[in-house]
Write a protein that holds these residues in place. Structure first.
Motif, short mmCIF file in Angstrom:
data_model
loop_
_atom_site.label_atom_id
_atom_site.label_comp_id
_atom_site.label_asym_id
_atom_site.label_seq_id
_atom_site.Cartn_x
_atom_site.Cartn_y
_atom_site.Cartn_z
N LEU A 1 0.83 -1.21 0.00
CA LEU A 1 0.00 0.00 0.00
C LEU A 1 0.86 1.26 0.00
CD1 LEU A 1 -2.80 -1.07 2.50
CD2 LEU A 1 -3.01 -0.81 0.02
N ASP A 2 1.98 1.21 0.69
CA ASP A 2 2.89 2.36 0.71
C ASP A 2 3.57 2.57 -0.63
OD1 ASP A 2 2.34 2.92 3.35
OD2 ASP A 2 4.08 1.86 4.15
N ALA A 3 3.71 1.49 -1.40
CA ALA A 3 4.49 1.55 -2.64
C ALA A 3 3.66 1.91 -3.87
CB ALA A 3 5.20 0.22 -2.87
N VAL A 4 2.35 1.72 -3.83
CA VAL A 4 1.54 1.99 -5.02
C VAL A 4 1.20 3.47 -5.12
CG1 VAL A 4 0.54 -0.33 -5.08
CG2 VAL A 4 -0.64 1.48 -3.83
N ASP A 5 0.78 3.85 -6.31
CA ASP A 5 0.34 5.22 -6.55
C ASP A 5 -0.81 5.56 -5.60
OD1 ASP A 5 -1.85 6.94 -8.20
OD2 ASP A 5 0.19 7.55 -8.74
N PRO A 6 -0.82 6.77 -5.02
CA PRO A 6 -1.87 7.13 -4.05
C PRO A 6 -3.29 6.97 -4.60
CG PRO A 6 -0.10 8.73 -3.97
CD PRO A 6 0.20 7.83 -5.13
N GLU A 7 -3.48 7.28 -5.89
CA GLU A 7 -4.82 7.13 -6.47
C GLU A 7 -5.25 5.67 -6.45
OE1 GLU A 7 -7.80 6.08 -9.26
OE2 GLU A 7 -5.68 5.62 -9.60
N LEU A 8 -4.33 4.77 -6.78
CA LEU A 8 -4.64 3.34 -6.74
C LEU A 8 -4.86 2.88 -5.31
CD1 LEU A 8 -4.94 0.50 -7.86
CD2 LEU A 8 -2.45 0.35 -8.05
N ALA A 9 -4.03 3.34 -4.41
CA ALA A 9 -4.16 2.96 -3.00
C ALA A 9 -5.54 3.31 -2.46
CB ALA A 9 -3.08 3.64 -2.16
N GLU A 10 -6.10 4.41 -2.93
CA GLU A 10 -7.44 4.82 -2.47
C GLU A 10 -8.51 3.84 -2.91
OE1 GLU A 10 -8.79 7.33 -0.62
OE2 GLU A 10 -6.73 7.67 0.04
N ARG A 11 -8.29 3.16 -4.04
CA ARG A 11 -9.30 2.23 -4.57
C ARG A 11 -9.11 0.80 -4.08
NH1 ARG A 11 -8.76 1.25 -9.60
NH2 ARG A 11 -6.93 2.48 -10.16
N VAL A 12 -8.04 0.54 -3.35
CA VAL A 12 -7.72 -0.83 -2.94
C VAL A 12 -8.46 -1.22 -1.65
CG1 VAL A 12 -5.89 -2.31 -2.02
CG2 VAL A 12 -5.47 -0.95 -4.08
N ASP A 13 -9.11 -2.36 -1.70
CA ASP A 13 -9.65 -3.00 -0.49
C ASP A 13 -8.61 -4.03 -0.03
OD1 ASP A 13 -12.05 -1.63 -0.35
OD2 ASP A 13 -13.11 -3.06 -1.62
N ALA A 14 -7.86 -3.71 0.99
CA ALA A 14 -6.80 -4.59 1.48
C ALA A 14 -7.36 -5.56 2.51
CB ALA A 14 -5.67 -3.76 2.09
N VAL A 15 -7.11 -6.85 2.30
CA VAL A 15 -7.66 -7.90 3.16
C VAL A 15 -6.52 -8.82 3.61
CG1 VAL A 15 -9.29 -9.81 3.35
CG2 VAL A 15 -9.84 -7.84 1.90
N ALA A 16 -6.37 -8.96 4.91
CA ALA A 16 -5.42 -9.91 5.48
C ALA A 16 -6.18 -11.14 5.94
CB ALA A 16 -4.67 -9.28 6.65
N VAL A 17 -5.83 -12.30 5.41
CA VAL A 17 -6.43 -13.57 5.83
C VAL A 17 -5.42 -14.26 6.74
CG1 VAL A 17 -7.43 -15.75 5.09
CG2 VAL A 17 -7.70 -13.71 3.66
N GLU A 18 -5.76 -14.35 8.02
CA GLU A 18 -4.80 -14.84 9.00
C GLU A 18 -5.55 -15.35 10.23
OE1 GLU A 18 -1.98 -16.15 10.94
OE2 GLU A 18 -1.26 -15.13 9.12
#
Length: 329
Positions: free
Chosen positions: A76-93
């Protein structure tokens, strides 16, 4: 008990290694911990998937076996901010949520029902419990293990499902040969592809192919940064290398429209990680820049070392999009 039952209890039982909340970073080194360059390369892959999907309003980024969530946060830190805004980040753990994980990351113990985007399973499949079959004078037999000591003995005849998998993917040729029966891993990986509505699923793990299976298996224990005997008493992480070729077949059956199997070295080099040293002249003109570039080169070299992390297998399968060219180079 069978090895599959023993592994399940030793890893995920109430007092098991991961069941009590142990984190991988405390016991063994992975690509995630070796360098942020690994996450940066995967961030580039996420951007490629986003483009192939037509830049949807919401894009899933799912990390299966997320550990402490470091890989997700670095991507998330490495992607373009516009893309980061559209990302639903899910941790399966299965382990509890780490306090360092931001609220924007969804933490759950099971896969989402539907996924559109990128799924990463970094050293997940090697922890999926499996049984062991050995060829004895009486034919193939299950290997039973004492979870307290690791002592083994021959058990009953394997099930038809086990025998069919072994015959196809890990044939036993000589007395004493052992197969680690991988259909639970195939099923686990197929469950990812069943949920992938569009995008890319990537499994990264210790692996071997059908023509080079180790005759006596790969069961290994890890504790405090060292390999230890694989005693399934809950005191250590227990892994076994993954038959990624069999998982590829299972993913294709589950609906993958594109598949490739490569190595981490090849994939990361195609994604721009070369491990090349910076020009020596930079040491005079920009000493700090030279040191930073030299450190980065060292980190990249570790990630692509063919005798280490670079030897990991990369299984990539897509649904509804073409395979990224970097993974087929």
């Amino acid at each position: 008990m069978t090895w599959r039952t023993a592994m399940e209890r030793a890893l995920y039982g109430e007092t098991g290694f991961y069941g009590r909340g142990e984190r991988p970073a405390a016991h063994f080194r992975t690509s995630v911990h070796a360098s942020a360059r690994y996450a940066e390369a995967l961030a580039g892959l996420l951007a490629t998937v986003d483009e192939a999907l037509g830049r949807p309003p919401r894009l899933h980024l799912v990390d299966v076996g997320a550990g402490c969530g470091r890989l997700l946060m670095r991507i998330l830190d490495a992607v373009d901010p516009e893309l980061a805004e559209r990302v639903d980040a899910v941790a399966v753990e299965l382990a509890p949520r780490s306090p360092s994980v931001p609220e924007r990351v969804t933490w759950r113990s099971v896969l989402p029902d539907e996924i559109t985007g990128l799924v990463i399973a970094n050293e997940w499949l090697d922890n999926v419990p499996l049984d062991v079959v050995e060829l004895t004078p009486s034919g193939p037999r299950m290997v039973l293990v004492d979870p307290a000591t690791g002592a083994e003995r021959a058990g009953p005849v394997p099930s038809d499902e086990d025998l069919a998998w072994v015959e196809r993917w890990w044939p036993l040729r000589a007395l004493g040969d052992r197969a680690e029966v991988g259909h639970p891993r195939c099923n686990a990986w197929a469950s990812v592809l069943h949920r992938l509505r569009g995008g890319l699923a990537l499994a990264v793990d210790y692996a071997h192919g059908r023509d080079a299976r180790p005759a006596h298996g790969t069961l290994t224990g890890y504790r405090d940064g060292h390999t230890v005997p694989a005693v399934p008493d809950g005191s250590c992480d227990i892994t076994a290398h993954v038959a990624l070729d069999a998982c590829l077949d299972a993913g294709a059956t589950a609906g993958a429209t594109g598949s490739t199997l490569t190595t981490q070295r090849r994939a990361l080099r195609a994604l721009g990680l070369t491990g090349a040293r910076p020009p020596l002249g930079l040491a005079s003109s920009d000493p700090r820049g030279y040191v930073a570039a030299l450190c980065q080169a060292g980190e990249e070299a570790e990630l692509i070392d063919p005798s280490g992390l670079g030897g990991f297998g990369w299984l990539a399968q897509t649904a509804g999009i073409e395979l990224p060219s970097a993974l087929t180079a």
